[in-house]
Design an enzyme around this catalytic site. Structure first.
Site, PDB file in Angstrom:
ATOM      1  N   CYS A   2      -3.002  -1.964   9.051  1.00  0.00           N
ATOM      2  CA  CYS A   2      -3.412  -1.167   7.880  1.00  0.00           C
ATOM      3  C   CYS A   2      -4.171   0.121   8.211  1.00  0.00           C
ATOM      4  O   CYS A   2      -3.724   1.203   7.864  1.00  0.00           O
ATOM      5  CB  CYS A   2      -4.237  -2.035   6.944  1.00  0.00           C
ATOM      6  SG  CYS A   2      -3.257  -3.334   6.174  1.00  0.00           S
TER       7      CYS A   2
ATOM      8  N   GLU B 220      -3.539  -4.856  -2.615  1.00  0.00           N
ATOM      9  CA  GLU B 220      -4.095  -6.084  -2.044  1.00  0.00           C
ATOM     10  C   GLU B 220      -5.154  -5.720  -0.999  1.00  0.00           C
ATOM     11  O   GLU B 220      -4.956  -4.825  -0.199  1.00  0.00           O
ATOM     12  CB  GLU B 220      -2.968  -6.917  -1.408  1.00  0.00           C
ATOM     13  CG  GLU B 220      -3.416  -8.233  -0.833  1.00  0.00           C
ATOM     14  CD  GLU B 220      -4.276  -9.030  -1.816  1.00  0.00           C
ATOM     15  OE1 GLU B 220      -3.836  -9.292  -2.941  1.00  0.00           O
ATOM     16  OE2 GLU B 220      -5.419  -9.386  -1.433  1.00  0.00           O
ATOM     17  N   PHE B 221      -6.272  -6.464  -1.017  1.00  0.00           N
ATOM     18  CA  PHE B 221      -7.370  -6.150  -0.098  1.00  0.00           C
ATOM     19  C   PHE B 221      -7.643  -7.266   0.911  1.00  0.00           C
ATOM     20  O   PHE B 221      -8.647  -7.230   1.613  1.00  0.00           O
ATOM     21  CB  PHE B 221      -8.650  -5.854  -0.896  1.00  0.00           C
ATOM     22  CG  PHE B 221      -8.506  -4.679  -1.837  1.00  0.00           C
ATOM     23  CD1 PHE B 221      -8.630  -3.386  -1.366  1.00  0.00           C
ATOM     24  CD2 PHE B 221      -8.225  -4.867  -3.183  1.00  0.00           C
ATOM     25  CE1 PHE B 221      -8.474  -2.291  -2.213  1.00  0.00           C
ATOM     26  CE2 PHE B 221      -8.066  -3.787  -4.047  1.00  0.00           C
ATOM     27  CZ  PHE B 221      -8.195  -2.491  -3.561  1.00  0.00           C
TER      28      PHE B 221
ATOM     29  N   LYS C 141      -2.287   3.236   9.870  1.00  0.00           N
ATOM     30  CA  LYS C 141      -1.252   3.858   9.031  1.00  0.00           C
ATOM     31  C   LYS C 141      -1.844   4.389   7.722  1.00  0.00           C
ATOM     32  O   LYS C 141      -1.429   5.441   7.247  1.00  0.00           O
ATOM     33  CB  LYS C 141      -0.092   2.888   8.788  1.00  0.00           C
ATOM     34  CG  LYS C 141      -0.275   1.877   7.696  1.00  0.00           C
ATOM     35  CD  LYS C 141       0.994   1.088   7.430  1.00  0.00           C
ATOM     36  CE  LYS C 141       0.751  -0.058   6.472  1.00  0.00           C
ATOM     37  NZ  LYS C 141       0.336   0.314   5.127  1.00  0.00           N
TER      38      LYS C 141
ATOM     39  N   THR D  65       0.863  -1.187   0.000  1.00  0.00           N
ATOM     40  CA  THR D  65       0.000   0.000   0.000  1.00  0.00           C
ATOM     41  C   THR D  65       0.901   1.238   0.000  1.00  0.00           C
ATOM     42  O   THR D  65       1.692   1.424   0.927  1.00  0.00           O
ATOM     43  CB  THR D  65      -0.890  -0.026   1.259  1.00  0.00           C
ATOM     44  OG1 THR D  65      -1.584  -1.279   1.275  1.00  0.00           O
ATOM     45  CG2 THR D  65      -1.877   1.117   1.261  1.00  0.00           C
TER      46      THR D  65
ATOM     47  N   GLY E 271      -7.534  -1.089  14.929  1.00  0.00           N
ATOM     48  CA  GLY E 271      -6.070  -1.222  15.005  1.00  0.00           C
ATOM     49  C   GLY E 271      -5.580  -2.006  13.809  1.00  0.00           C
ATOM     50  O   GLY E 271      -6.179  -1.949  12.737  1.00  0.00           O
TER      51      GLY E 271
HETATM   52  P1  NAD Z   1       5.029  -7.663   6.734  1.00  0.00           P
HETATM   53  O1  NAD Z   1       5.796  -6.761   7.601  1.00  0.00           O
HETATM   54  O2  NAD Z   1       4.268  -8.806   7.325  1.00  0.00           O
HETATM   55  O3  NAD Z   1       5.989  -8.285   5.609  1.00  0.00           O
HETATM   56  C1  NAD Z   1       6.919  -7.550   4.888  1.00  0.00           C
HETATM   57  C2  NAD Z   1       8.114  -8.459   4.609  1.00  0.00           C
HETATM   58  O4  NAD Z   1       8.981  -7.809   3.688  1.00  0.00           O
HETATM   59  C3  NAD Z   1       8.966  -8.773   5.841  1.00  0.00           C
HETATM   60  O5  NAD Z   1       9.039 -10.181   6.014  1.00  0.00           O
HETATM   61  C4  NAD Z   1      10.339  -8.173   5.519  1.00  0.00           C
HETATM   62  O6  NAD Z   1      11.393  -8.918   6.055  1.00  0.00           O
HETATM   63  C5  NAD Z   1      10.306  -8.215   4.008  1.00  0.00           C
HETATM   64  N1  NAD Z   1      11.239  -7.289   3.350  1.00  0.00           N
HETATM   65  C6  NAD Z   1      11.441  -5.980   3.573  1.00  0.00           C
HETATM   66  N2  NAD Z   1      12.381  -5.491   2.752  1.00  0.00           N
HETATM   67  C7  NAD Z   1      12.791  -6.531   1.964  1.00  0.00           C
HETATM   68  C8  NAD Z   1      13.743  -6.673   0.914  1.00  0.00           C
HETATM   69  N3  NAD Z   1      14.473  -5.641   0.515  1.00  0.00           N
HETATM   70  N4  NAD Z   1      13.890  -7.867   0.352  1.00  0.00           N
HETATM   71  C9  NAD Z   1      13.161  -8.931   0.763  1.00  0.00           C
HETATM   72  N5  NAD Z   1      12.239  -8.864   1.749  1.00  0.00           N
HETATM   73  C10 NAD Z   1      12.049  -7.670   2.334  1.00  0.00           C
HETATM   74  O7  NAD Z   1       4.048  -6.719   5.903  1.00  0.00           O
HETATM   75  P2  NAD Z   1       2.574  -7.072   5.355  1.00  0.00           P
HETATM   76  O8  NAD Z   1       1.596  -7.008   6.468  1.00  0.00           O
HETATM   77  O9  NAD Z   1       2.635  -8.278   4.495  1.00  0.00           O
HETATM   78  O10 NAD Z   1       2.313  -5.786   4.441  1.00  0.00           O
HETATM   79  C11 NAD Z   1       3.013  -5.571   3.227  1.00  0.00           C
HETATM   80  C12 NAD Z   1       2.306  -4.456   2.476  1.00  0.00           C
HETATM   81  O11 NAD Z   1       0.987  -4.867   2.133  1.00  0.00           O
HETATM   82  C13 NAD Z   1       2.139  -3.160   3.269  1.00  0.00           C
HETATM   83  O12 NAD Z   1       2.247  -2.072   2.384  1.00  0.00           O
HETATM   84  C14 NAD Z   1       0.720  -3.262   3.800  1.00  0.00           C
HETATM   85  O13 NAD Z   1       0.136  -2.006   4.039  1.00  0.00           O
HETATM   86  C15 NAD Z   1       0.020  -3.959   2.658  1.00  0.00           C
HETATM   87  N6  NAD Z   1      -1.172  -4.727   3.039  1.00  0.00           N
HETATM   88  C16 NAD Z   1      -1.173  -5.456   4.206  1.00  0.00           C
HETATM   89  C17 NAD Z   1      -2.303  -6.201   4.536  1.00  0.00           C
HETATM   90  C18 NAD Z   1      -2.346  -7.000   5.825  1.00  0.00           C
HETATM   91  O14 NAD Z   1      -3.426  -7.429   6.201  1.00  0.00           O
HETATM   92  N7  NAD Z   1      -1.230  -7.232   6.506  1.00  0.00           N
HETATM   93  C19 NAD Z   1      -3.413  -6.216   3.686  1.00  0.00           C
HETATM   94  C20 NAD Z   1      -3.353  -5.495   2.495  1.00  0.00           C
HETATM   95  C21 NAD Z   1      -2.225  -4.750   2.182  1.00  0.00           C
END
Ligand code: NAD
Length: 432
Positions: A263, A151-152, A266, A122, A260
């Site tokens: 997502c 992603e949703f 932030k 995001t 909380g």
């Molecule tokens: P997360 O913190 O669970 O995972 C991110 C991963 O990226 C970590 O494991 C980290 O080690 C890895 N990483 C960071 N830099 C890297 C690099 N240079 N090379 C390889 N790996 C690297 O994050 P998340 O919750 O999966 O969220 C990811 C994105 O998706 C965010 O922008 C978030 O807002 C969005 N999103 C999250 C959700 C959710 O429910 N968690 C839903 C929709 C969208």
């Protein structure tokens, strides 16, 4: 298709596994060596229902691989999804995009034939342009296309949400890329998902706008619950009555604690900051952020009132500490402010969470994890139901709590007020 997921967190791991399950060859890459080594051994880093068996199945049939070698994985793939974190910067509401830009820099050396680079993280509007700029400093623009595909999925329902999404948003003006991605998503489109091709900027904004709108719904019903408590109206009746109107819809209309998770907090801040940057004012979203911040303080005040201001040495039990059920994610859970504050005032806190002990509370004296519900509630004077896990829905409190004079504060309205009254249990819930 040959796919590389960069970032094997909640989004990258779930999306990667699901893409492999519909027949693609997927390499999930992460810079966290421990995470990748564990995944290779079948140890899953997150709690997500159904994920372990799906990983095992696709890892065994070799459609799913795990690696820490980004360059090698990019060379072997045609489609690269960026799924790294985009947290809020410290002390300001802007997004820290360093993880995204680092990936863009790191993959430049591995692009010698056409690749589609998809941003699933995001991000604020125009981040796609910046990624394109970074890559094109070293690679011809003919060799890559940068797409926004937000992603949703929701944690706790992630596999279902990924497999049966309401919509797939693809932000690209490149026809060839759009055709390839429509093909990639065809197994989901055939199950009823709507495929929407927009500009890249629109796709980026759709994600923030959607999360900000859902956060607004939650905040709206939370504020209405405050009113209901004053005027003898049951918020549940109001939610049902409103939600049946198809223009409104019943989801995200249940009163509870402050929203909380990783997502909403932030993303609301980020979209408000984007508006400020372009000198417009998203005043509705700004008041949502403020109201949500106040909500945790308001509920804390209720707890103090329930305890008649005498918090010192009070034995309080929290049932569930994650920001919602069916996830182990503690990011921005309202417990992270409530528990330390009650602890500071001298309360003795026990907590139980189905996903285990939390590092966030390990350093706090007088905050203890119990590994089962019975021992967590046994000596409590106040039991706070913080998360709506099914495990909590049929607890025999009378049998397990020693004190005759305990109170339940149910932040999720999972019990019936009438039944609690019949059982002669002091019971306080939200908005009713
Ligand atoms: P997360 O913190 O669970 O995972 C991110 C991963 O990226 C970590 O494991 C980290 O080690 C890895 N990483 C960071 N830099 C890297 C690099 N240079 N090379 C390889 N790996 C690297 O994050 P998340 O919750 O999966 O969220 C990811 C994105 O998706 C965010 O922008 C978030 O807002 C969005 N999103 C999250 C959700 C959710 O429910 N968690 C839903 C929709 C969208």
């Amino acid at each position: 298709m040959k796919i590389c997921m960069v970032g094997t967190g909640y989004v990258g791991l779930v999306s990667g596994v699901c893409f492999s399950d519909v027949g693609n060859d997927v390499i999930c890459v992460d810079r966290d060596i421990n995470k990748i080594e564990n995944l290779k051994k079948g140890i899953i880093p997150i709690y997500e229902p159904g994920l372990d068996s799906l990983i095992l199945k696709n890892y065994k049939n070799k459609r799913l691989k795990f690696s820490t070698n980004l360059n090698d994985s990019v060379i072997k793939s045609d489609i690269i999804f960026i799924c790294v974190g985009t947290p809020t910067k410290k002390n300001v509401n802007n997004v820290d995009l360093s993880q995204i830009y680092n990936v863009a820099k790191d993959i430049r050396g591995s692009i010698s034939k056409f690749k589609i680079i998809i941003n699933k993280s995001t991000v604020p509007v125009a981040t796609g342009e910046e990624i394109e700029k970074i890559i094109s400093q070293k690679v011809s623009k003919k060799l890559f296309s940068v797409v926004s595909n937000p992603e949703f999925l929701r944690e706790g329902e992630a596999i279902r949400d990924f497999t049966y999404p309401d919509r797939i948003i693809i932000g690209t003006s490149n026809k060839k890329t759009n055709k390839i991605l429509k093909n990639l998503y065809s197994p989901l489109i055939s199950k009823g998902a709507k495929y929407v091709n927009t500009s890249r900027r629109a796709a980026e904004l759709i994600k923030y706008a959607s999360n900000a709108f859902l956060a607004t719904k939650i905040t709206f019903i939370n504020e209405l619950a405050n009113l209901c408590e004053k005027i003898d109206v049951n918020i549940e009746d109001v939610s049902i009555g409103m939600g049946l109107d198809k223009r409104i819809g019943g989801r995200f209309l249940r009163a509870g604690p402050a929203y909380g998770g990783s997502c909403f907090p932030k993303d609301t801040k980020a979209i408000a900051a984007t508006a400020d940057k372009y000198k417009t004012n998203l005043s509705v979203i700004k008041s949502v952020i403020k109201s949500n911040k106040n909500r945790s303080s308001l509920l804390l005040k209720r707890i103090f009132d329930i305890l008649k201001g005498k918090v010192k040495n009070k034995r309080i039990c929290f049932l569930g500490v994650t920001f919602k059920a069916n996830t182990d994610d503690m990011r921005d859970s309202s417990c992270l402010s409530m528990i330390p504050m009650l602890n500071k005032k001298g309360a003795k806190i026990n907590y139980f969470d189905p996903t285990g002990e939390k590092t966030e509370f390990k350093k706090l004296n007088n905050v203890h994890f119990s590994d089962n519900i019975k021992s967590a509630i046994k000596n409590s004077e106040l039991i706070i139901v913080h998360t709506e896990w099914n495990d909590f829905k049929s607890i025999n409190f009378k049998k397990y709590v020693k004190s005759k004079n305990f109170t339940i504060f149910d932040l999720r309205n999972i019990y019936s007020s009438t039944e609690m009254k019949e059982k002669k249990i002091k019971y306080i819930s939200i908005g009713r």
